[in-house]
Design a protein around this motif. Structure first.
Motif, PDB file in Angstrom:
ATOM      1  N   GLU A  41      -2.314  20.289  -3.859  1.00 38.17           N
ATOM      2  CA  GLU A  41      -2.107  19.500  -2.829  1.00 38.17           C
ATOM      3  C   GLU A  41      -2.463  18.030  -3.204  1.00 38.17           C
ATOM      4  O   GLU A  41      -1.885  16.929  -3.065  1.00 38.17           O
ATOM      5  CB  GLU A  41      -2.590  19.603  -1.635  1.00 38.17           C
ATOM      6  N   GLY A  42      -3.655  17.864  -3.833  1.00 36.32           N
ATOM      7  CA  GLY A  42      -4.011  16.511  -4.264  1.00 36.32           C
ATOM      8  C   GLY A  42      -3.520  15.872  -5.360  1.00 36.32           C
ATOM      9  O   GLY A  42      -3.558  14.612  -5.571  1.00 36.32           O
ATOM     10  N   ILE A  43      -2.802  16.653  -6.069  1.00 35.94           N
ATOM     11  CA  ILE A  43      -2.266  15.887  -7.468  1.00 35.94           C
ATOM     12  C   ILE A  43      -0.796  16.024  -7.209  1.00 35.94           C
ATOM     13  O   ILE A  43       0.236  15.434  -7.939  1.00 35.94           O
ATOM     14  CB  ILE A  43      -2.594  16.773  -8.793  1.00 35.94           C
ATOM     15  N   LYS A  44      -0.409  16.392  -6.208  1.00 30.02           N
ATOM     16  CA  LYS A  44       1.201  16.168  -5.794  1.00 30.02           C
ATOM     17  C   LYS A  44       1.764  15.171  -6.084  1.00 30.02           C
ATOM     18  O   LYS A  44       1.251  13.950  -5.696  1.00 30.02           O
ATOM     19  CB  LYS A  44       1.558  16.650  -4.387  1.00 30.02           C
ATOM     20  N   GLY A  45       2.868  14.921  -6.912  1.00 27.98           N
ATOM     21  CA  GLY A  45       3.618  13.711  -7.231  1.00 27.98           C
ATOM     22  C   GLY A  45       2.874  12.787  -8.161  1.00 27.98           C
ATOM     23  O   GLY A  45       3.578  11.850  -8.304  1.00 27.98           O
ATOM     24  N   THR A  46       1.880  13.132  -8.781  1.00 30.10           N
ATOM     25  CA  THR A  46       1.179  12.561  -9.793  1.00 30.10           C
ATOM     26  C   THR A  46       1.517  12.999 -11.395  1.00 30.10           C
ATOM     27  O   THR A  46       2.138  14.124 -11.370  1.00 30.10           O
ATOM     28  CB  THR A  46      -0.346  12.451  -9.644  1.00 30.10           C
ATOM     29  N   LYS A  47       0.978  12.440 -12.151  1.00 35.31           N
ATOM     30  CA  LYS A  47       1.347  12.813 -13.413  1.00 35.31           C
ATOM     31  C   LYS A  47       0.449  13.954 -14.129  1.00 35.31           C
ATOM     32  O   LYS A  47       0.776  14.567 -14.965  1.00 35.31           O
ATOM     33  CB  LYS A  47       0.956  11.803 -14.623  1.00 35.31           C
ATOM     34  N   LEU A  48      -0.533  14.282 -13.379  1.00 36.39           N
ATOM     35  CA  LEU A  48      -1.291  15.680 -13.578  1.00 36.39           C
ATOM     36  C   LEU A  48      -0.224  16.895 -13.580  1.00 36.39           C
ATOM     37  O   LEU A  48      -0.564  17.855 -13.995  1.00 36.39           O
ATOM     38  CB  LEU A  48      -2.515  15.654 -12.712  1.00 36.39           C
ATOM     39  N   GLU A  49       0.870  16.769 -12.864  1.00 35.86           N
ATOM     40  CA  GLU A  49       1.581  18.165 -12.584  1.00 35.86           C
ATOM     41  C   GLU A  49       2.533  18.094 -13.879  1.00 35.86           C
ATOM     42  O   GLU A  49       2.930  19.316 -14.149  1.00 35.86           O
ATOM     43  CB  GLU A  49       2.719  17.596 -11.624  1.00 35.86           C
ATOM     44  N   LYS A  50       2.330  17.268 -14.931  1.00 34.95           N
ATOM     45  CA  LYS A  50       3.255  17.334 -15.901  1.00 34.95           C
ATOM     46  C   LYS A  50       2.265  18.071 -17.154  1.00 34.95           C
ATOM     47  O   LYS A  50       2.863  18.427 -18.067  1.00 34.95           O
ATOM     48  CB  LYS A  50       3.637  15.903 -16.497  1.00 34.95           C
ATOM     49  N   TYR A  51       0.843  18.305 -16.938  1.00 38.94           N
ATOM     50  CA  TYR A  51       0.277  19.112 -18.100  1.00 38.94           C
ATOM     51  C   TYR A  51       0.796  20.502 -17.687  1.00 38.94           C
ATOM     52  O   TYR A  51       0.968  20.882 -16.915  1.00 38.94           O
ATOM     53  CB  TYR A  51      -1.347  18.961 -17.647  1.00 38.94           C
ATOM     54  N   LEU A  58      -8.408  19.236 -18.031  1.00 38.00           N
ATOM     55  CA  LEU A  58      -9.915  19.099 -18.112  1.00 38.00           C
ATOM     56  C   LEU A  58     -10.388  18.695 -19.595  1.00 38.00           C
ATOM     57  O   LEU A  58     -11.364  17.812 -19.568  1.00 38.00           O
ATOM     58  CB  LEU A  58     -10.670  20.447 -17.977  1.00 38.00           C
ATOM     59  N   ARG A  59      -9.588  19.179 -20.571  1.00 38.10           N
ATOM     60  CA  ARG A  59      -9.818  18.590 -21.867  1.00 38.10           C
ATOM     61  C   ARG A  59      -9.497  17.156 -22.144  1.00 38.10           C
ATOM     62  O   ARG A  59     -10.241  16.552 -22.610  1.00 38.10           O
ATOM     63  CB  ARG A  59      -9.097  19.309 -22.947  1.00 38.10           C
ATOM     64  N   ASP A  60      -8.635  16.823 -21.100  1.00 40.88           N
ATOM     65  CA  ASP A  60      -8.416  15.407 -21.302  1.00 40.88           C
ATOM     66  C   ASP A  60      -9.025  14.347 -20.048  1.00 40.88           C
ATOM     67  O   ASP A  60      -8.520  13.295 -19.581  1.00 40.88           O
ATOM     68  CB  ASP A  60      -6.784  15.400 -21.087  1.00 40.88           C
ATOM     69  N   PHE A  61      -9.888  14.874 -19.578  1.00 44.44           N
ATOM     70  CA  PHE A  61     -10.615  14.186 -18.367  1.00 44.44           C
ATOM     71  C   PHE A  61     -10.980  12.704 -18.505  1.00 44.44           C
ATOM     72  O   PHE A  61     -10.569  12.026 -17.674  1.00 44.44           O
ATOM     73  CB  PHE A  61     -11.978  14.957 -17.927  1.00 44.44           C
ATOM     74  N   ASP A  62     -11.393  12.338 -19.666  1.00 39.51           N
ATOM     75  CA  ASP A  62     -11.689  10.889 -19.832  1.00 39.51           C
ATOM     76  C   ASP A  62     -10.430  10.211 -19.598  1.00 39.51           C
ATOM     77  O   ASP A  62     -10.229   8.899 -19.280  1.00 39.51           O
ATOM     78  CB  ASP A  62     -11.926  10.698 -21.160  1.00 39.51           C
ATOM     79  N   ASN A  63      -9.095  10.646 -19.980  1.00 39.36           N
ATOM     80  CA  ASN A  63      -7.996   9.901 -19.659  1.00 39.36           C
ATOM     81  C   ASN A  63      -7.250   9.982 -18.465  1.00 39.36           C
ATOM     82  O   ASN A  63      -5.991   9.476 -18.295  1.00 39.36           O
ATOM     83  CB  ASN A  63      -6.978  10.377 -20.788  1.00 39.36           C
ATOM     84  N   ILE A  64      -7.728  10.752 -17.460  1.00 38.39           N
ATOM     85  CA  ILE A  64      -7.166  11.004 -16.119  1.00 38.39           C
ATOM     86  C   ILE A  64      -7.489   9.886 -15.304  1.00 38.39           C
ATOM     87  O   ILE A  64      -8.659   9.303 -15.309  1.00 38.39           O
ATOM     88  CB  ILE A  64      -8.033  12.252 -15.464  1.00 38.39           C
ATOM     89  N   LEU A  68      -7.641   9.959  -9.504  1.00 40.01           N
ATOM     90  CA  LEU A  68      -7.534  11.503  -9.452  1.00 40.01           C
ATOM     91  C   LEU A  68      -8.690  12.408 -10.165  1.00 40.01           C
ATOM     92  O   LEU A  68      -8.659  13.416 -10.182  1.00 40.01           O
ATOM     93  CB  LEU A  68      -6.278  11.952 -10.417  1.00 40.01           C
ATOM     94  N   LYS A  69      -9.930  11.535 -10.658  1.00 37.81           N
ATOM     95  CA  LYS A  69     -11.028  12.084 -10.978  1.00 37.81           C
ATOM     96  C   LYS A  69     -11.822  13.073 -10.161  1.00 37.81           C
ATOM     97  O   LYS A  69     -12.188  14.231 -10.698  1.00 37.81           O
ATOM     98  CB  LYS A  69     -11.976  11.400 -11.889  1.00 37.81           C
ATOM     99  N   ALA A  70     -11.778  12.782  -8.907  1.00 37.27           N
ATOM    100  CA  ALA A  70     -12.438  13.594  -8.060  1.00 37.27           C
ATOM    101  C   ALA A  70     -11.844  14.919  -7.746  1.00 37.27           C
ATOM    102  O   ALA A  70     -12.385  15.975  -7.905  1.00 37.27           O
ATOM    103  CB  ALA A  70     -12.890  12.707  -7.005  1.00 37.27           C
ATOM    104  N   VAL A  71     -10.808  14.842  -7.408  1.00 42.22           N
ATOM    105  CA  VAL A  71     -10.026  15.999  -7.165  1.00 42.22           C
ATOM    106  C   VAL A  71      -9.674  16.850  -8.374  1.00 42.22           C
ATOM    107  O   VAL A  71      -9.907  18.221  -8.253  1.00 42.22           O
ATOM    108  CB  VAL A  71      -8.460  15.458  -6.547  1.00 42.22           C
ATOM    109  N   THR A  72      -9.543  16.266  -9.473  1.00 45.40           N
ATOM    110  CA  THR A  72      -9.744  17.208 -10.976  1.00 45.40           C
ATOM    111  C   THR A  72     -10.949  17.764 -11.026  1.00 45.40           C
ATOM    112  O   THR A  72     -11.044  18.963 -11.282  1.00 45.40           O
ATOM    113  CB  THR A  72      -9.618  16.297 -11.792  1.00 45.40           C
TER     114      THR A  72
END
Ligand code: MN3
Length: 194
Positions: A41-51, A58-64, A68-72
């Protein structure tokens, strides 16, 4: 939902007598499902859905993105960490070839299984509050590390995760009450290092 919790690879009684049925049901159906729902729910419609996977996120956490860092970290980590947790128990099956390899790596790095188990328990006991104790591989060697809450070693550059033990009270309270040490000593029986 794009990112899913795994199916339990054993029956809900499969971890008895070390982890009781009620704990497995509550932990998997309530807690793990909660992280799955919150993350998706927290990442809906964001670029995180493309991973392709949470591991990649998680490996790309620095670039999130900051927002979106808290929900990740909290929900994504919670979803992924529990997928690792349920996958690693040698319950109702034998060691896989890959696990035999991991065990050899552990023994080569620590000298003995007992030395490894002692450090795993000691570090698990040293976590203040909720968190996880991990066996990870860095530069071909096994290290034991810890994270707080639902953070994951991949966020901090770990190469590979071998084992991850949940030391939140919800992982053991129903059977062991506040006694984290007895829980850790028991859970060893379900891991490749038994
Ligand atoms: Mn948990």
């Amino acid at each position: 939902m794009k990112f899913k919790k795994i199916e339990l690879p054993f029956s809900v009684e499969g971890l008895e007598p070390y982890i009781d049925r009620e704990t497995v049901v509550t932990h998997y159906e309530k807690h793990h499902t909660g992280y799955e729902t919150k993350f998706n729910e927290g990442i809906k419609g964001t670029k995180l859905e493309k991973y392709d996977s949470i591991e990649d996120i998680l490996r790309d956490f620095d670039n999130i993105p900051e927002e979106l860092k808290a929900v990740t970290k909290n929900a994504g980590g919670g979803l992924y960490n529990h997928n690792i947790y349920w996958s690693q128990f040698v319950a109702e099956r034998n060691l896989t070839k890959e696990e035999v390899g991991k065990l050899e790596l552990i023994i080569n790095s620590f000298g003995t299984k007992d030395a490894f188990i002692k450090e795993l328990i000691d570090k698990g006991m040293a976590i203040f509050g909720s968190g996880w104790v991990w066996a990870v591989v860095n530069d071909g060697k096994v290290e034991i590390t810890t994270t707080t809450n639902q953070e994951n070693p991949l966020m901090y550059g770990a190469q590979e995760i071998l084992l991850g033990i949940d030391v939140w009270e919800h992982a053991y309270y129903l059977k062991y009450k506040q006694d984290r040490k007895i829980y850790l000593e028991n859970i060893i029986n379900l891991l490749i290092v038994k």
